[in-house]
Design a protein around this motif. Structure first.
Motif, PDB file in Angstrom:
ATOM      1  N   ASP A  94       0.824  -1.212   0.000  1.00  0.00           N
ATOM      2  CA  ASP A  94       0.000   0.000   0.000  1.00  0.00           C
ATOM      3  C   ASP A  94       0.860   1.266   0.000  1.00  0.00           C
ATOM      4  OD1 ASP A  94      -2.314  -1.475  -0.034  1.00  0.00           O
ATOM      5  OD2 ASP A  94      -2.639  -1.373   2.138  1.00  0.00           O
ATOM      6  N   ALA A 177      -0.932  -0.660 -12.121  1.00  0.00           N
ATOM      7  CA  ALA A 177      -2.126  -0.996 -11.338  1.00  0.00           C
ATOM      8  C   ALA A 177      -2.434  -2.485 -11.427  1.00  0.00           C
ATOM      9  CB  ALA A 177      -3.318  -0.177 -11.814  1.00  0.00           C
ATOM     10  N   GLU A 178      -2.265  -3.053 -12.616  1.00  0.00           N
ATOM     11  CA  GLU A 178      -2.512  -4.482 -12.788  1.00  0.00           C
ATOM     12  C   GLU A 178      -1.472  -5.310 -12.038  1.00  0.00           C
ATOM     13  OE1 GLU A 178      -2.674  -5.426 -16.906  1.00  0.00           O
ATOM     14  OE2 GLU A 178      -4.407  -4.140 -17.323  1.00  0.00           O
ATOM     15  N   THR A 181      -2.296  -5.249  -8.337  1.00  0.00           N
ATOM     16  CA  THR A 181      -3.443  -6.115  -8.048  1.00  0.00           C
ATOM     17  C   THR A 181      -3.026  -7.574  -8.032  1.00  0.00           C
ATOM     18  OG1 THR A 181      -5.015  -4.548  -9.014  1.00  0.00           O
ATOM     19  CG2 THR A 181      -5.721  -6.838  -8.850  1.00  0.00           C
ATOM     20  N   ASP A 182      -2.213  -7.961  -9.006  1.00  0.00           N
ATOM     21  CA  ASP A 182      -1.726  -9.335  -9.059  1.00  0.00           C
ATOM     22  C   ASP A 182      -0.810  -9.632  -7.878  1.00  0.00           C
ATOM     23  OD1 ASP A 182      -1.295 -11.925 -10.560  1.00  0.00           O
ATOM     24  OD2 ASP A 182       0.767 -11.181 -10.525  1.00  0.00           O
ATOM     25  N   ARG A 184      -0.951  -8.346  -4.890  1.00  0.00           N
ATOM     26  CA  ARG A 184      -1.797  -8.540  -3.713  1.00  0.00           C
ATOM     27  C   ARG A 184      -2.463  -9.917  -3.746  1.00  0.00           C
ATOM     28  NH1 ARG A 184      -3.907  -4.575  -0.413  1.00  0.00           N
ATOM     29  NH2 ARG A 184      -3.302  -3.011  -1.964  1.00  0.00           N
ATOM     30  N   ALA A 185      -2.930 -10.309  -4.921  1.00  0.00           N
ATOM     31  CA  ALA A 185      -3.592 -11.618  -5.043  1.00  0.00           C
ATOM     32  C   ALA A 185      -2.610 -12.763  -4.761  1.00  0.00           C
ATOM     33  CB  ALA A 185      -4.198 -11.771  -6.438  1.00  0.00           C
TER      34      ALA A 185
END
Length: 199
Positions: A94, A177-178, A181-182, A184-185
């Motif tokens: 973050d 951004a992608e 997101t990945d 974090r996943a």
């Protein structure tokens, strides 16, 4: 610029690291000597080695930060260890901290490391050192009843894998951004695996 002796403090260390990083990114790790770093930073080579015993650590200079994150996740936790470690890694993401792998402007850094066998080897040594730190912290924690060495090994290996994957995507030019997101996943999947396997 006046020279600073070997007793120079944090500001001297930060200046040396900043200068070295810029030189390495511009000319490659093997294309710059410690003497050239010292000269550009306005200090002696002795001062450089006082702050950075290894040339590789001039660029890979976040080990102390990583140690602090791990120790805090164990010592200052108000929940179970895995949840605390997960919270720490998500916080790094973050904040786009350098230890998260998603900090803006990281591509030159990743390319410099990938091009240097010495930096790759030192990165692996640092991972082993961090694994030992985490294992020792867990072993001293009376509230942790798992296997300290196993958890430390699995966590460091898993987080390293996530970082490497993120670095490859960022270097390939994927949308930040992608990638985040990945990232974090993948962290979520990693901690799910840790909980299912040894939680």
């Amino acid at each position: 610029m006046p020279r600073t002796d070997a007793r120079g403090g944090p500001q001297t260390r930060a200046r040396i690291s900043d200068v070295a990083t810029q030189l390495f990114l511009e000319h490659g790790f093997d294309g710059v000597t410690v003497a050239e770093v010292a000269r550009a930073a306005g200090v002696s080579s002795v001062t450089v080695f006082k702050h950075f015993p290894r040339k590789e650590d001039l660029l890979l200079d976040r080990t102390d930060d990583a140690v602090e994150v791990l120790r805090s996740a164990v010592r200052d936790r108000t929940t179970d260890v895995l949840t605390s470690l997960q919270q720490a890694t998500v916080r790094l993401l973050d904040e786009q901290h350098a230890l998260s792998g998603v900090k803006d402007g990281s591509v030159p850094f990743y390319r410099t490391v990938a091009a240097s066998p010495a930096l790759i080897a030192r990165s692996r040594e640092i991972a082993a050192e961090l694994q030992q730190v985490l294992s020792e912290e867990l072993a001293r924690d009376p509230d942790f009843d798992g296997d300290p060495e196993l958890l430390a090994a699995f966590f460091i290996a898993g987080y390293t894998s996530v970082l490497v994957g993120t670095a490859r995507r960022i270097t390939a030019g994927d949308a930040p951004a992608e990638v985040a997101t990945d990232h974090r996943a993948r962290l979520d999947r990693m901690f799910d695996a840790l909980r299912n396997g040894i939680g």
